[in-house]
Scaffold this motif. Structure first.
Motif, mmCIF file in Angstrom:
data_model
loop_
_atom_site.group_PDB
_atom_site.id
_atom_site.type_symbol
_atom_site.label_atom_id
_atom_site.label_comp_id
_atom_site.label_asym_id
_atom_site.label_seq_id
_atom_site.Cartn_x
_atom_site.Cartn_y
_atom_site.Cartn_z
ATOM 1 N N GLY A 136 -5.944 -5.240 1.147
ATOM 2 C CA GLY A 136 -6.086 -4.710 2.448
ATOM 3 C C GLY A 136 -5.791 -3.205 2.286
ATOM 4 O O GLY A 136 -5.545 -2.577 3.134
ATOM 5 N N SER A 137 -5.359 -2.670 1.196
ATOM 6 C CA SER A 137 -5.062 -1.313 1.175
ATOM 7 C C SER A 137 -5.520 -0.446 0.206
ATOM 8 O O SER A 137 -6.023 -1.087 -0.943
ATOM 9 C CB SER A 137 -3.400 -1.080 1.228
ATOM 10 N N ASP A 138 -5.418 0.749 -0.135
ATOM 11 C CA ASP A 138 -5.636 1.564 -1.477
ATOM 12 C C ASP A 138 -4.524 2.003 -2.048
ATOM 13 O O ASP A 138 -3.645 2.357 -1.375
ATOM 14 C CB ASP A 138 -6.744 2.573 -0.904
ATOM 15 N N ARG A 139 -4.741 2.262 -3.332
ATOM 16 C CA ARG A 139 -3.626 2.998 -4.207
ATOM 17 C C ARG A 139 -4.320 4.269 -4.695
ATOM 18 O O ARG A 139 -5.557 4.298 -5.082
ATOM 19 C CB ARG A 139 -3.395 2.154 -5.233
ATOM 20 N N ASP A 140 -3.507 5.069 -4.851
ATOM 21 C CA ASP A 140 -3.878 6.586 -5.578
ATOM 22 C C ASP A 140 -2.775 7.084 -6.430
ATOM 23 O O ASP A 140 -1.612 6.581 -5.939
ATOM 24 C CB ASP A 140 -4.415 7.450 -4.341
ATOM 25 N N ARG A 141 -2.942 7.825 -7.099
ATOM 26 C CA ARG A 141 -1.759 8.039 -8.061
ATOM 27 C C ARG A 141 -1.872 9.881 -8.190
ATOM 28 O O ARG A 141 -3.095 10.391 -8.292
ATOM 29 C CB ARG A 141 -1.806 7.732 -9.274
ATOM 30 N N VAL A 142 -0.931 10.470 -8.319
ATOM 31 C CA VAL A 142 -1.016 11.956 -8.718
ATOM 32 C C VAL A 142 0.166 11.990 -9.855
ATOM 33 O O VAL A 142 1.367 11.512 -9.669
ATOM 34 C CB VAL A 142 -0.543 12.637 -7.610
ATOM 35 N N ARG A 143 -0.095 12.938 -10.637
ATOM 36 C CA ARG A 143 0.823 13.200 -11.536
ATOM 37 C C ARG A 143 0.692 14.657 -11.966
ATOM 38 O O ARG A 143 -0.649 15.300 -12.078
ATOM 39 C CB ARG A 143 1.044 12.437 -12.762
ATOM 40 N N THR B 62 -0.740 -3.008 -9.954
ATOM 41 C CA THR B 62 -0.736 -4.240 -8.871
ATOM 42 C C THR B 62 -1.494 -3.605 -7.710
ATOM 43 O O THR B 62 -1.612 -2.594 -7.295
ATOM 44 C CB THR B 62 0.719 -4.355 -8.364
ATOM 45 N N ARG C 133 0.727 0.786 -18.321
ATOM 46 C CA ARG C 133 1.362 0.756 -17.088
ATOM 47 C C ARG C 133 0.758 -0.292 -16.226
ATOM 48 O O ARG C 133 -0.374 -0.403 -15.886
ATOM 49 C CB ARG C 133 1.447 2.037 -16.438
#
Lengths: 706, 352
Positions: A698-705, A694, A691
């Motif tokens: 200036g920001s963060d990413r986080d994922r939840v599944r 991107t 997958r």
């Protein structure tokens, strides 16, 4: 669609669902109310509900600045309060304590007005939810006071409507309170309820069928409409035993099966009597048993009884016993002669029972019986002396005065015994309801008084007892007879089979100069109910569903197994069909068009083959990334990349940059080899699709599944 | 069990279960088969709602959130939801909120309808901070809503990264940081005071172009400002968070310092907190930090004050960001001491 438009559309859908749920619940009350009254209230509710469809929900809390208290009521809410008050007053006025039918009508009327008031005055979501929840007590009232098998449809639709309304109200609240929404129309929310509703239906059916079949939770016998005769003495709840029992307790209930009891010729009469009850003590019937005459012994042969009808026709029938334990001589009329196994004694009143062992299973006997058969005019004109024995007109002293008064009121206009009997039967037909699930009277209450003035529901025993008591109270000699009625002529050609469930009770009235003539008030009431039901769609549906339920083997357990099997089969079928449809849709998405180049066509064929195995190019995956995953044992990575580049140039390049024929052939060959390998089940995809990530500046990413 | 973490019952569940229980009791008392049917129907709805979330595989949710916030300035919090499964998902309620001792911004909630299989949805929600401060982290949850609103599963995740909410934008104080260079001579250097308009030279930033003058003359003209001061800027904070006046003064101080640092000035800040003093030199990436973090700032100790003045040096400016309840006598002492050190004192309360 803007947020406001979404909320407005959802609100409209919720109000419509509320109207549907309420209408379905109110449709269940139809048997309890006069049709015109019910229809008028239903139409009123629907019109008001539909008229309010376009109104938005008000905020649940008071508007700021109103000091926390609502000082003025909207007009519609005032009207609703007045309506409920008037409905309550009207309902109390109609209420008759002790009259269950009147209680049902009262409550039904009240609930319909409550529904109307909710439709009129629901402003907030909470009020609408309460109005929707009112459908459940409406269904409960219909279930308690007027339940029959046709309630299944209104219950199902109303509960589904309540669930959909709840879902839409919940969605409405979320749409309004959320900071941002990504939502479509209300249709998507309704569609999301379809599968859970189907699951709920299955689980509810399984829960119902899994309930124990106890006297408190009885279902199969109640739904199958099996008739029940009270069992007397120590014979338990056996239909045959009850027919031949020496007493008949009106407060007892039994369970009768479809066990065949007797087989006679198909042309034989429909009524075969077994026991004649003379004495009624206010709670149960008893056989007199004072006079016993031998009717038949193996040694002496046939004997004659002391009493014989003055005007009757004797007929001889051959009956085959199909069940062990038959201890009475069943005959179309009063037995006068018998030939067969066992010793028979008669009390001269029409009872002929075996002494000791009677005919066993599959044994036949020949019986001659006499039953008066005279025209109505002859019965009207019958004159003469009644039997001297006072037992035929004896009524217990504690029979309620209003029972006697009712009988006198019905007999007064008639001029002869036949019309008196007809008047009483017609009254029973018009005012009492045939119900195999009739409730027991309270302990100590008079069963006849309870049947005539309280429950208005009963089966053959109650009908026959009430008729006999009323006839005796006006001086007409009458007695209660039990036996079998109607039977089944379709099970065996040329035969009429009586089963335990065909056990029945009816009345015999003495006509001077004629004798004891049978009369069945239950038949007219049951026939009336059947005919009125049969002529209406509701009745036909009820009959069809009841017949279908009767065919379920082993009752509730059988139905449970059938539903489980149906659910499993349905689930497996749905999964298989769904997978097929999904696969077909995926394959259709990679279909080639007529003007596609050869490389593209070959690539699309490969995609179809991979899609069939759910290994196609992932959404958002580029040709290059896909190419990196292809190959494996079949083609080298370089060949795949060249083929993909050729594909891109065929699709997007023009002029000199378009691929040469040799490149086209090579690319087509690569794709075809891969496709063949897929069909041969050789792995061509070496890694699952990754997958793409991107990263935003200036920001963060986080994922939840989950 | 992990799959069921965050399983919650909706508010409507209790009335439904109570109603079903009442119906069962009534069914037993009245021996009505159809009451049993209604009760089983209600229980079936409850079970179906529970199963709709318990066995749903869920979807992938990606959160993109900002690190630096400014009071009153809306920023986008972006949720991207992917449904990789083969079935349509459940409705989702996404929630994002800052974790702080006091509320810095209202929580952001996003409702998402069921997503078809294989599709992706991106939703942006606006987060507008209402109070400055430092959030120790952020908390976000993805609630999968069961059918009919009876149940939901809402696993919650916590982000440990600190988020600063800077004070609201305010007009900076027009400080004269002119170093005294002759008018119009020498290369243009950073400064605040306007010295004049001259022709554009290579190297001049585009933001200094005076467009009106350029349009009039037909040639690019730039606005020339004075030289920065050779002294530095010191900031003294005394006050408590939540005091509206102090917040306004802080906003002015933050804007002034930001501008000064952008123009190349050296800025130092002293923050006297309970138990410890805090001294720092502000850089272009950390100008907002002390102004965002301060919860309670007491009058500095003598040692701390001297330390600040040493760094600011003679010719510099001392900015006082004070609350109104600071004793005037103390302020007068500070002024005197600073003046004796050759510093100009600017009370920012006059500009807030």
């Amino acid at each position: 669609m803007t947020r406001d438009a979404l909320v407005a559309q959802n609100t409209r859908a919720a109000r419509i669902a509320f109207v549907v749920a309420g209408a379905c619940a109110e449709s269940a009350l139809q048997p309890l109310l006069p049709f015109a009254e019910w229809l008028g209230l239903l139409v009123l509710f629907s019109v008001v509900g539909v008229a309010a469809v376009g109104q938005p929900f008000a905020p649940p809390k008071p508007v700021a600045g109103s000091a926390g208290r609502r000082t003025t009521w909207p007009v519609r809410q005032l009207v609703a309060v007045v309506v409920i008050g008037l409905a309550g007053a009207e309902a109390l006025g109609r209420l008759r304590p002790g009259d269950i039918a009147a209680e049902g009508r009262t409550l039904a009327l009240l609930m319909m007005f409550v529904q109307f008031a909710h439709a009129l005055a629901s402003r907030t979501r909470r009020e609408m939810a309460l109005g929707c929840a009112a459908a459940v007590p409406t269904l409960a009232i219909a279930a308690v006071f007027g339940g029959d098998v046709t309630l299944v449809l209104p219950i199902t639709l109303a509960l589904a409507g309540v669930a959909v309304t709840a879902a839409l109200l919940h969605r409405d609240a979320l749409l309004e309170s959320a900071t941002a929404v990504s939502a479509g129309g209300a249709g998507s929310a309704v569609r999301a309820c379809v599968a859970p509703l189907a699951v709920a239906l299955g689980i509810g059916a399984l829960l119902f069928l899994a309930l124990p079949d106890t006297p408190q939770l009885r279902a199969h016998t109640a739904l199958s409409g099996a008739s029940r005769l009270a069992a007397g003495g120590d014979r338990g709840a056996s239909g045959v035993g009850a027919v031949g029992a020496s007493s008949l307790d009106l407060n007892a209930r039994g369970k009768l099966s479809d066990t065949p009891v007797l087989a006679v010729d198909a042309t034989a009469p429909q009524y075969w009597q077994g026991a004649v009850f003379a004495d009624y003590d206010g709670r149960s019937w008893h056989v007199s048993g004072r006079r016993t005459l031998e009717l038949w012994t193996p040694a002496a042969g046939m004997l004659r009884p002391a009493e014989a009808p003055a005007d009757g026709r004797a007929r001889t029938d051959i009956a085959t016993v199909l069940s062990a334990g038959v201890d009475v001589v069943l005959a179309p009329g009063v037995p006068t002669a018998y030939a067969g196994v066992g010793t028979v004694i008669s009390d001269g009143y029409g009872n002929a029972r075996f002494v000791g062992a009677g005919p066993g299973r599959d044994a036949s006997y020949t019986v001659t019986s006499v039953a008066p058969s005279t025209s109505d005019d002859a019965l009207r004109a019958a004159t003469g002396a009644d039997p001297a024995d006072p037992r035929w007109t004896m009524v217990p002293a504690d029979v309620a005065p209003r029972v006697r008064a009712l009988a006198a009121q019905l007999a007064a206009p008639t001029g002869n015994r036949f019309d008196t009997v007809a008047a009483i039967e017609n009254y029973l037909k018009a005012n009492e309801t045939y119900d195999i699930n009739s409730p027991l009277p309270h302990k100590g209450d008079d069963p006849v008084d309870d049947f005539l003035f309280v429950s208005h529901r009963g089966f053959c025993e109650q009908f026959a007892t009430a008729a006999v008591v009323m006839l005796r109270s006006v001086g007409v000699p009458a007695r209660l007879v039990t036996g079998f009625a109607f039977g089944d002529t379709s099970a065996q050609p040329g035969k009429r089979i009586f089963r335990e469930s065909d056990a029945h009770a009816w009345v015999q009235v003495y006509y001077p100069g004629v004798g004891w003539v049978s009369s069945d008030a239950t038949a007219s009431a049951a026939a009336g109910a059947a005919s009125s039901g049969g002529s209406s769609v509701r009745g036909q549906v009820a009959d069809a569903l009841t017949a279908a339920w009767k065919k379920v083997p082993h009752g509730r357990v059988g139905a449970f197994v059938v539903v489980c099997v149906a659910l499993v089969v349905g689930f497996v079928g749905t999964v298989l069909v769904g997978q097929r449809l999904i696969r077909r849709r995926r394959v259709a998405q990679v279909g080639a068009a007529a003007d596609d180049g050869p490389v593209l066509a070959a690539y699309l064929r490969l995609e179809r083959a991979l899609a069939a195995q759910e290994r196609a190019r992932a959404p958002g995956e580029t040709f290059a990334e896909f190419a990196r995953r292809l190959g494996g044992l079949v083609v080298g990575a370089g060949e795949v990349h060249q083929a993909m580049r050729c594909l891109e140039r065929e699709c997007y390049a023009t002029g000199r940059r378009a691929p040469a024929p040799a490149e086209v052939d090579a690319a087509v060959a690569v794709f075809d080899r891969l496709r063949a390998a897929v069909k041969d089940d050789v792995p061509v995809v070496v890694a699952p699709a990754g997958r793409p990530l991107t990263v935003g500046g200036g920001s963060d990413r986080d994922r939840v599944r989950r | 069990m992990r799959r069921l973490a965050g399983f919650r019952a909706g508010r409507a569940l209790r009335p439904v279960l109570a109603g079903a229980a009442v119906l069962v009791v009534l069914a037993v008392l009245s021996r009505s088969v159809w009451l049993q049917v209604v009760a089983c129907g209600l229980l079936g709805l409850v079970a179906a709602s529970a199963l709709s979330v318990a066995f749903d595989k869920g979807c992938e949710v990606t959160l993109r959130h900002p690190n630096d916030l400014v009071v009153g300035t809306p920023v986008d919090v972006c949720f991207t939801v992917d449904n990789p499964g083969v079935r349509r998902g459940r409705p989702l309620l996404l929630r994002y909120e800052l974790v702080a001792a006091r509320s810095l911004a209202p929580a952001v909630t996003v409702y998402v309808d069921p997503i078809p299989p294989g599709e992706r949805v991106e939703v942006r929600a606006t987060l507008t901070p209402e109070a400055r401060g430092e959030a120790t982290g952020a908390r976000w949850s993805v609630a999968q809503l069961g059918a009919f609103g009876l149940f939901s599963i809402a696993p919650t995740r916590t982000l440990d990264r600190r988020v600063l909410v800077a004070p609201a934008p305010a007009p900076p104080v027009p400080l004269r940081l002119d170093g005294g260079a002759p008018d119009g001579d020498g290369a243009m250097r950073a400064g605040l005071d306007v010295r004049g308009v001259r022709e554009w030279r290579p190297g001049d930033p585009a933001r200094h172009v005076h467009w009106r003058a350029s349009a009039r003359t037909g040639e690019l003209r730039v606005l020339e400002r004075g030289d920065p001061s050779h002294g530095a800027l010191g900031v003294l904070l005394v006050g408590r968070a939540g005091d509206a006046r102090f917040e306004a003064v802080l906003a002015v101080a933050a804007a002034t310092v930001r501008l000064a640092v952008d123009e190349g000035a050296d800025c130092y800040v002293w923050l006297e907190q309970p138990g410890a003093g805090c001294f720092g030199r502000l850089t272009p990436t950390s100008t907002a930090s002390p102004f965002a973090r301060v919860e309670r700032a007491d009058p500095p100790s003598a040692k701390g004050f001297s330390h600040l003045l040493e760094h600011v040096g003679g010719g510099g400016r001392l900015l006082l960001a004070l609350a109104d309840d600071v004793p005037p006598g103390w302020v007068a002492q500070v002024r005197d001491f600073a003046a004796s050190s050759g510093l100009d004192v600017v009370d920012l309360r006059e500009f807030a």
